[in-house]
Scaffold this motif. Structure first.
Motif, PDB file in Angstrom:
ATOM      1  N   LYS A  42       0.837  -1.198   0.000  1.00 23.47           N
ATOM      2  CA  LYS A  42       0.000   0.000   0.000  1.00 23.47           C
ATOM      3  C   LYS A  42       0.878   1.257   0.000  1.00 23.47           C
TER       4      LYS A  42
ATOM      5  N   LEU B 260      -3.757  -5.551  10.129  1.00 19.60           N
ATOM      6  CA  LEU B 260      -3.907  -6.149   8.798  1.00 19.60           C
ATOM      7  C   LEU B 260      -4.084  -5.106   7.681  1.00 19.60           C
ATOM      8  N   PHE B 261      -4.853  -4.061   7.941  1.00 17.93           N
ATOM      9  CA  PHE B 261      -5.177  -3.076   6.908  1.00 17.93           C
ATOM     10  C   PHE B 261      -3.948  -2.264   6.479  1.00 17.93           C
TER      11      PHE B 261
ATOM     12  N   ARG C  38      -2.558 -12.207   7.917  1.00 19.49           N
ATOM     13  CA  ARG C  38      -3.648 -12.585   7.017  1.00 19.49           C
ATOM     14  C   ARG C  38      -3.940 -14.085   7.193  1.00 19.49           C
TER      15      ARG C  38
ATOM     16  N   PHE D  25     -14.453 -11.522  17.870  1.00 21.46           N
ATOM     17  CA  PHE D  25     -13.150 -11.695  17.230  1.00 21.46           C
ATOM     18  C   PHE D  25     -12.047 -11.715  18.289  1.00 21.46           C
TER      19      PHE D  25
ATOM     20  N   THR E 274      -8.411  -2.309  14.087  1.00 22.22           N
ATOM     21  CA  THR E 274      -8.522  -2.381  12.622  1.00 22.22           C
ATOM     22  C   THR E 274      -9.943  -2.800  12.215  1.00 22.22           C
TER      23      THR E 274
ATOM     24  N   ALA F 279     -12.288  -0.629   9.872  1.00 25.15           N
ATOM     25  CA  ALA F 279     -12.627  -1.119   8.519  1.00 25.15           C
ATOM     26  C   ALA F 279     -14.059  -1.628   8.441  1.00 25.15           C
ATOM     27  N   GLY F 280     -14.637  -1.979   9.594  1.00 23.68           N
ATOM     28  CA  GLY F 280     -15.921  -2.678   9.566  1.00 23.68           C
ATOM     29  C   GLY F 280     -17.122  -1.860   9.990  1.00 23.68           C
TER      30      GLY F 280
ATOM     31  N   THR G 253     -17.861   1.530   6.371  1.00 30.18           N
ATOM     32  CA  THR G 253     -18.043   0.867   5.064  1.00 30.18           C
ATOM     33  C   THR G 253     -19.453   0.258   4.988  1.00 30.18           C
TER      34      THR G 253
ATOM     35  N   PHE H 267     -15.170  -4.949  -3.010  1.00 25.39           N
ATOM     36  CA  PHE H 267     -14.388  -5.472  -1.879  1.00 25.39           C
ATOM     37  C   PHE H 267     -12.930  -5.669  -2.276  1.00 25.39           C
ATOM     38  N   SER H 268     -12.469  -4.955  -3.331  1.00 24.77           N
ATOM     39  CA  SER H 268     -11.168  -5.207  -3.922  1.00 24.77           C
ATOM     40  C   SER H 268     -11.142  -6.669  -4.398  1.00 24.77           C
TER      41      SER H 268
ATOM     42  N   ARG I 259      -5.102  -9.316  -1.382  1.00 33.32           N
ATOM     43  CA  ARG I 259      -5.291  -8.239  -0.390  1.00 33.32           C
ATOM     44  C   ARG I 259      -6.727  -7.722  -0.414  1.00 33.32           C
ATOM     45  N   ASN I 260      -7.655  -8.631  -0.748  1.00 32.04           N
ATOM     46  CA  ASN I 260      -9.066  -8.194  -0.807  1.00 32.04           C
ATOM     47  C   ASN I 260      -9.618  -8.022   0.612  1.00 32.04           C
TER      48      ASN I 260
ATOM     49  N   GLY J  56     -13.324  -8.987   5.454  1.00 35.28           N
ATOM     50  CA  GLY J  56     -14.626  -8.950   6.135  1.00 35.28           C
ATOM     51  C   GLY J  56     -15.823  -9.056   5.196  1.00 35.28           C
TER      52      GLY J  56
ATOM     53  N   PHE K  40     -18.725 -11.372   6.310  1.00 33.87           N
ATOM     54  CA  PHE K  40     -19.330 -10.774   7.510  1.00 33.87           C
ATOM     55  C   PHE K  40     -20.237  -9.608   7.083  1.00 33.87           C
ATOM     56  N   ALA K  41     -19.700  -8.751   6.186  1.00 35.27           N
ATOM     57  CA  ALA K  41     -20.459  -7.569   5.753  1.00 35.27           C
ATOM     58  C   ALA K  41     -21.733  -7.981   5.019  1.00 35.27           C
TER      59      ALA K  41
HETATM   60  C1  HEM Z   1     -19.703  -3.223   2.635  1.00 29.50           C
HETATM   61  C2  HEM Z   1     -18.710  -3.324   3.473  1.00 29.50           C
HETATM   62  C3  HEM Z   1     -17.244  -3.346   3.122  1.00 29.50           C
HETATM   63  C4  HEM Z   1     -16.618  -2.938   1.982  1.00 29.50           C
HETATM   64  C5  HEM Z   1     -17.246  -2.364   0.722  1.00 29.50           C
HETATM   65  C6  HEM Z   1     -15.197  -3.175   2.167  1.00 29.50           C
HETATM   66  C7  HEM Z   1     -14.224  -2.903   1.208  1.00 29.50           C
HETATM   67  C8  HEM Z   1     -12.880  -3.157   1.378  1.00 29.50           C
HETATM   68  C9  HEM Z   1     -11.861  -2.864   0.398  1.00 29.50           C
HETATM   69  C10 HEM Z   1     -12.098  -2.232  -0.971  1.00 29.50           C
HETATM   70  C11 HEM Z   1     -10.665  -3.244   0.914  1.00 29.50           C
HETATM   71  C12 HEM Z   1      -9.283  -3.073   0.277  1.00 29.50           C
HETATM   72  C13 HEM Z   1      -8.783  -1.725   0.740  1.00 29.50           C
HETATM   73  C14 HEM Z   1      -7.399  -1.393   0.295  1.00 29.50           C
HETATM   74  O1  HEM Z   1      -6.774  -2.113  -0.474  1.00 29.50           O
HETATM   75  O2  HEM Z   1      -6.922  -0.359   0.764  1.00 29.50           O
HETATM   76  C15 HEM Z   1     -10.917  -3.779   2.243  1.00 29.50           C
HETATM   77  C16 HEM Z   1      -9.939  -4.276   3.088  1.00 29.50           C
HETATM   78  C17 HEM Z   1     -10.190  -4.704   4.369  1.00 29.50           C
HETATM   79  N1  HEM Z   1     -11.413  -4.831   4.984  1.00 29.50           N
HETATM   80 FE1  HEM Z   1     -13.218  -4.373   4.157  1.00 29.50          FE
HETATM   81  N2  HEM Z   1     -14.994  -3.693   3.419  1.00 29.50           N
HETATM   82  C18 HEM Z   1     -16.218  -3.839   4.024  1.00 29.50           C
HETATM   83  C19 HEM Z   1     -16.464  -4.356   5.287  1.00 29.50           C
HETATM   84  C20 HEM Z   1     -15.501  -4.848   6.144  1.00 29.50           C
HETATM   85  C21 HEM Z   1     -15.766  -5.424   7.444  1.00 29.50           C
HETATM   86  C22 HEM Z   1     -17.155  -5.620   8.044  1.00 29.50           C
HETATM   87  C23 HEM Z   1     -14.545  -5.743   7.999  1.00 29.50           C
HETATM   88  C24 HEM Z   1     -14.226  -6.377   9.335  1.00 29.50           C
HETATM   89  C25 HEM Z   1     -15.069  -6.927  10.140  1.00 29.50           C
HETATM   90  C26 HEM Z   1     -13.528  -5.368   7.034  1.00 29.50           C
HETATM   91  C27 HEM Z   1     -12.177  -5.522   7.228  1.00 29.50           C
HETATM   92  C28 HEM Z   1     -11.211  -5.264   6.271  1.00 29.50           C
HETATM   93  C29 HEM Z   1      -9.783  -5.443   6.503  1.00 29.50           C
HETATM   94  C30 HEM Z   1      -9.132  -5.893   7.804  1.00 29.50           C
HETATM   95  C31 HEM Z   1      -9.143  -5.104   5.300  1.00 29.50           C
HETATM   96  C32 HEM Z   1      -7.638  -5.174   5.005  1.00 29.50           C
HETATM   97  C33 HEM Z   1      -7.339  -6.558   4.407  1.00 29.50           C
HETATM   98  C34 HEM Z   1      -5.892  -6.760   4.026  1.00 29.50           C
HETATM   99  O3  HEM Z   1      -5.208  -5.804   3.678  1.00 29.50           O
HETATM  100  O4  HEM Z   1      -5.461  -7.933   4.048  1.00 29.50           O
HETATM  101  N3  HEM Z   1     -14.150  -4.840   5.922  1.00 29.50           N
HETATM  102  N4  HEM Z   1     -12.276  -3.713   2.495  1.00 29.50           N
END
Ligand code: HEM
Length: 502
Positions: free
Chosen positions: A106, A121-122, A133, A281, A306, A310-311, A314, A441-442, A446-447, A450, A453-454
Motif C-alpha cells: 500500500k 492487517l489493513f 492474514r 473476534f 482495525t 474497517a468494519g 463501510t 471489496f477489492s 489483499r481483498n 470482512g 461478515f459484511a
Molecule cells: C460493505 C462493506 C465493506 C466494503 C465495501 C469493504 C471494502 C474493502 C476494500 C475495498 C478493501 C481493500 C482496501 C485497500 O486495499 O486499501 C478492504 C480491506 C479490508 N477490509 Fe473491508 N470492506 C467492508 C467491510 C468490512 C468489514 C465488516 C470488515 C471487518 C469486520 C472489514 C475488514 C477489512 C480489513 C481488515 C481489510 C484489510 C485486508 C488486508 O489488507 O489484508 N471490511 N475492504
C-alpha cells in the motif's frame, strides 16, 4: 540592515521555488521516459494537477470523469511537483495490479492510520501482513460467522426502534443512524462488549471514533497532511481521541483475559447463566498464535481497532445507499419485500433471521450488489509498485503510485449498459465477464477479509428494515451529492421517508 533582511526574505523562497521547478522538470522527464504511452494532463510545476481538485469533494467524481473522457481508463496525474500516480479504471490493468505480488504494497497514505490502528492487517506490509492474514482468515470462516447472527439480530432491534422515531417525517438523513448502528454491531462483534452508540450511553468512545475517522478523511485531502501535520489542531485532537480509543480497547482486552482465566476449556463456550456464549473476534485473537507464539496485547489491540475502523463506516455507507435505492425504486422494493414475505410469512416483522433464511434472500443479494456497483463504499484505493513491470509498451517503475477507482470502473458504459440505472437483475446475466470490473471489496490476495461478515450483516439488517417499514423517497426529493472520500458519502445526506408496515 533592513535591505539585507528583505533580500534574504525574498531570495530564500525564490531559490526554493526555482529548486522545486528544476527537480519537477527532472521528475517529469523521468516519468515520460518510463510512461511514454500513458496520457495525462500537463502538470503545473508547483502543484502538479492538484489545482483541478480545488473544488468541493462532491465534485471530485466530475473531475475524474472529465479526465477519463479525455485520456481514457489509464492516465497519469501529478499529485504535486515530485509525485505522480496512475489512475486506473481499466479492468485488465486492475486484474494485473490486484493479482500481482509486485503491486501488493500500500502507499504511504496508509501511514496516517498508524496512530490508531498501528500496523494491523489493513496497514501492514511484507511478512507481517502475510502472517496476520493467514492467522486471521479462519476468524472469518462461514461457520464462525454464524455466531454473529445473534449480534445482528439483537442490535438491529434497537436500530428499528430508532427508525420508528422518524416514522411519517417527510424527509430525514438515515446515514447518521445507520453509522451508530454499525458501530454498535462491530463493537459487539469485535470486542464482545456494547458501547451503546445508538442510545448514547458510551458517548466518549463513540465520539472519539467519529473524531478520528473525520480527521483521517480531512488529512487525506489536505495539503497540510505531511510534515506540517504536527503544527495543526487536528494533530492534538487526534492524539487525545486515540488515547481514549486505546484505553477502551485495552480495558476490554484485560477484562476478557480475566474472564477467560475463569473458564476451563470445557466450559468456555458457556457464559455465567449457562447459555451459549457469544463469540467475539477478540476471543479468537486471544487464542491465536504465530508459529506457537501468542499475540501480544499490542498485536491484539491493533487488530481489534482495525476491525473497528474497517468494519463500521463501510457497512454504514452500503446499508444507507441500499435503503435509498429501495426507497427510490418502487418496483425493486416490491420485489424485495415479496421475497421477505415468502421467507417469513406476512405477520413476522420481528422474526430473527437464521442462516437458512439469509441464504434464501437471493433478490435482496442482487439489490445489495447493484448498490455496491453504483455506490462502492471504498470508492478508490491505492497501491505502490515494488518492482518495475511492463504494461502495453510502457515500463511502470518501482515506487510508482497506482490509484484504483471502483467508482469509475463500475459506472463505465463499456462494462455496464445503462450504467447509471439501478437494475439489480443485471447481475443475473454477467457470467463470463471479467470479474475485475466489479471490485467493491477489492480482489486478489489483499481483498476485504470482512466481505462475508459484511454481506451477512447487510442482508440481516435490510431484511428487518424491509419487513418493518415501507421505504419512500424524501419529500421534496433531494439529489445525492456523492463525495469519494475515504468512504463514499453524500454531502447532502441520504434522505428518505418511512411508513410503518401494518
Ligand atoms: C460493505 C462493506 C465493506 C466494503 C465495501 C469493504 C471494502 C474493502 C476494500 C475495498 C478493501 C481493500 C482496501 C485497500 O486495499 O486499501 C478492504 C480491506 C479490508 N477490509 Fe473491508 N470492506 C467492508 C467491510 C468490512 C468489514 C465488516 C470488515 C471487518 C469486520 C472489514 C475488514 C477489512 C480489513 C481488515 C481489510 C484489510 C485486508 C488486508 O489488507 O489484508 N471490511 N475492504
Amino acid at each position: 540592515m533592513i535591505g539585507t533582511i528583505t533580500i534574504i526574505f525574498c531570495a530564500v523562497p525564490l531559490l526554493v521555488i526555482i529548486l522545486i521547478i528544476v527537480l519537477h522538470k527532472k521528475f517529469v522527464k523521468r516519468q515520460s521516459k518510463y510512461l511514454k504511452h500513458v496520457p495525462g494532463p500537463k502538470p503545473n510545476p508547483l502543484f502538479g494537477n492538484m489545482l483541478d481538485f480545488a473544488v468541493p469533494s462532491h465534485q471530485f467524481a466530475n473531475v475524474l470523469e472529465n479526465y477519463i473522457n479525455q485520456y481514457g481508463m489509464i492516465f497519469q496525474l501529478f499529485a504535486g511537483p515530485l509525485s505522480s500516480a496512475l489512475i486506473i479504471s481499466d479492468e485488465k490493468l486492475i486484474e494485473y495490479v490486484l493479482s500481482s505480488t509486485k503491486t501488493i504494497e500500500k502507499t504511504d497514505h496508509y501511514k496516517y492510520f498508524h496512530n490508531w490502528l498501528g500496523t494491523g492487517l489493513f496497514t501492514s506490509k511484507g511478512a507481517k501482513w502475510k502472517e496476520r492474514r493467514r492467522m486471521l482468515t479462519p476468524a472469518f470462516h462461514f461457520s464462525i460467522l454464524d455466531h454473529f447472527l445473534e449480534v445482528f439480530n439483537s442490535v438491529s432491534y434497537i436500530f428499528i426502534k430508532q427508525l420508528e422515531k422518524h416514522e411519517d417525517e417527510d424527509s430525514f438523513d438515515i446515514y447518521p443512524l445507520v453509522s451508530l448502528y454499525t458501530l454498535d454491531v462491530i463493537c459487539e462483534a469485535a470486542m464482545g462488549t456494547s458501547v451503546n452508540a445508538q442510545t448514547g450511553s458510551n458517548s466518549k468512545y463513540v465520539q472519539s471514533v467519529k473524531t478520528v475517522c473525520a480527521i483521517l478523511t480531512e488529512r487525506n485531502f489536505s495539503p497540510l497532511h505531511t510534515c506540517l501535520y504536527p503544527l495543526t489542531l487536528n494533530f492534538y485532537r487526534e492524539r487525545s481521541a486515540v488515547r481514549v480509543l486505546h484505553s477502551h480497547t485495552d480495558a476490554v482486552i484485560d477484562r476478557k483475559i480475566e474472564q477467560m482465566k475463569k473458564y476451563d476449556e470445557k466450559n468456555e463456550e458457556l457464559n455465567d447463566s449457562g447459555t451459549k456464549k457469544r463469540l467475539a473476534f477478540l476471543d479468537l485473537l486471544l487464542k491465536s498464535n504465530i508459529d506457537g507464539v501468542p499475540l501480544t496485547r499490542e498485536d491484539i489491540r491493533e487488530e481489534v481497532d482495525t476491525f473497528m475502523f474497517a468494519g463500521h463506516d463501510t457497512v454504514a455507507s452500503a446499508i444507507s445507499f441500499t435503503i435509498y435505492n429501495l426507497a427510490n425504486n418502487h418496483r425493486v422494493q416490491q420485489k424485495a419485500f415479496k421475497e421477505q414475505i415468502e421467507i417469513f410469512g406476512s405477520n413476522k416483522k420481528e422474526a430473527r433471521s437464521t442462516t437458512e433464511d439469509l441464504q434464501k434472500m437471493k433478490y435482496l443479494e442482487l439489490v445489495i450488489k447493484e448498490t455496491l456497483r453504483l455506490y462502492p463504499p471504498a470508492p478508490l484505493f491505492t497501491r505502490k509498485v515494488t518492482e518495475d513491470f511492463e504494461w502495453e509498451n510502457s515500463t511502470i517503475p518501482k515506487d510508482q503510485y497506482l490509484v484504483i477507482v471502483p467508482y469509475m470502473t463500475q459506472r463505465n458504459a463499456e462494462y455496464y449498459p445503462k450504467p447509471l440505472e439501478f437494475i439489480p437483475e443485471r447481475f443475473l446475466e454477467i457470467d463470463g465477464t471479467n470479474p475485475y470490473r466489479y471490485i467493491p471489496f477489492s480482489a486478489g490476495p489483499r481483498n476485504c477479509i470482512g466481505q462475508k461478515f459484511a454481506m451477512l450483516e447487510m442482508k440481516s439488517t435490510l431484511s428487518k428494515v424491509l419487513r418493518s417499514f415501507e421505504l419512500l423517497p424524501s419529500n421534496p426529493h433531494q439529489e445525492l451529492k456523492l463525495a469519494p472520500e475515504i468512504i463514499l458519502v453524500s454531502k447532502s445526506g441520504i434522505n428518505i421517508s418511512l411508513k410503518k408496515r401494518k
